[in-house]
Design a protein around this motif. Sequence first.
Motif, PDB file in Angstrom:
ATOM      1  N   VAL A  20      69.228 -16.152 -11.384  1.00 55.88           N
ATOM      2  CA  VAL A  20      67.659 -17.015 -11.330  1.00 55.88           C
ATOM      3  C   VAL A  20      67.009 -16.105 -11.794  1.00 55.88           C
ATOM      4  N   LEU A  81      65.798 -16.446  -1.915  1.00 62.20           N
ATOM      5  CA  LEU A  81      66.066 -17.293  -2.955  1.00 62.20           C
ATOM      6  C   LEU A  81      67.549 -17.825  -2.975  1.00 62.20           C
ATOM      7  N   LYS A  82      68.905 -17.138  -2.929  1.00 62.54           N
ATOM      8  CA  LYS A  82      69.948 -17.266  -3.022  1.00 62.54           C
ATOM      9  C   LYS A  82      69.871 -19.219  -1.682  1.00 62.54           C
ATOM     10  N   HIS A  85      67.383 -21.760  -2.948  1.00 61.49           N
ATOM     11  CA  HIS A  85      68.467 -22.149  -4.372  1.00 61.49           C
ATOM     12  C   HIS A  85      70.087 -23.012  -3.786  1.00 61.49           C
ATOM     13  N   ASP A  86      70.611 -22.243  -3.203  1.00 61.32           N
ATOM     14  CA  ASP A  86      72.166 -23.248  -2.958  1.00 61.32           C
ATOM     15  C   ASP A  86      72.232 -23.888  -1.438  1.00 61.32           C
ATOM     16  N   ALA A  95      70.677 -27.612  -0.916  1.00 62.66           N
ATOM     17  CA  ALA A  95      70.339 -26.555  -2.167  1.00 62.66           C
ATOM     18  C   ALA A  95      69.064 -27.379  -2.876  1.00 62.66           C
ATOM     19  N   TRP A  96      67.736 -26.983  -2.963  1.00 60.07           N
ATOM     20  CA  TRP A  96      66.641 -27.295  -3.569  1.00 60.07           C
ATOM     21  C   TRP A  96      66.709 -26.653  -5.409  1.00 60.07           C
ATOM     22  N   LYS A  97      68.057 -26.538  -5.527  1.00 62.41           N
ATOM     23  CA  LYS A  97      68.302 -25.737  -7.106  1.00 62.41           C
ATOM     24  C   LYS A  97      67.870 -27.103  -8.194  1.00 62.41           C
ATOM     25  N   ASP A 102      62.935 -21.826 -11.140  1.00 62.88           N
ATOM     26  CA  ASP A 102      63.539 -20.553 -10.634  1.00 62.88           C
ATOM     27  C   ASP A 102      62.258 -19.767 -10.473  1.00 62.88           C
ATOM     28  N   ILE A 105      61.083 -21.491  -7.077  1.00 66.10           N
ATOM     29  CA  ILE A 105      61.931 -20.880  -6.173  1.00 66.10           C
ATOM     30  C   ILE A 105      61.589 -19.505  -5.568  1.00 66.10           C
TER      31      ILE A 105
END
Length: 124
Positions: A20, A81-82, A85-86, A95-97, A102, A105
């Motif tokens: 990321v 972060l993960k 992201h997920d 999940a905000w991806k 990136d 985030i």
Amino acid sequence: MKVRAGAIAVLSGILFSAMVGGVCAGDGNTGNAGKGKTLYANLCIRCHGVEGKGNGVMTFTPPVADLTAPAAQSKLDATLLKTIHDGRKNTAMGAWKFVLTDEEIRDVTAYIRVLGTGANRTLP
């Protein structure tokens, strides 16, 4: 056995960081907490609350994370972060991806760190 699981978790975090955008300790690629505050106010506040204590207007089972608590603040940036992201399995944390870049985030993660200091009211 616990050491092996811990090592795997750390390595997973490092690998995710590389995925990321290379957010690793000391690389200077940290988020902007001011931008993160704006994103937080627009996207996260409903569940996590104004001060990040998990007391937003929307409630869930299991409860939303208190982002000011040591349990959240002691996590590595890569872990936060993960999670953003997920998302988190079997919780309301999606999940905000698909919504955030990136960089955004990283900005939200930087702001979460500010929430832990109690200094969020003085941030621009």
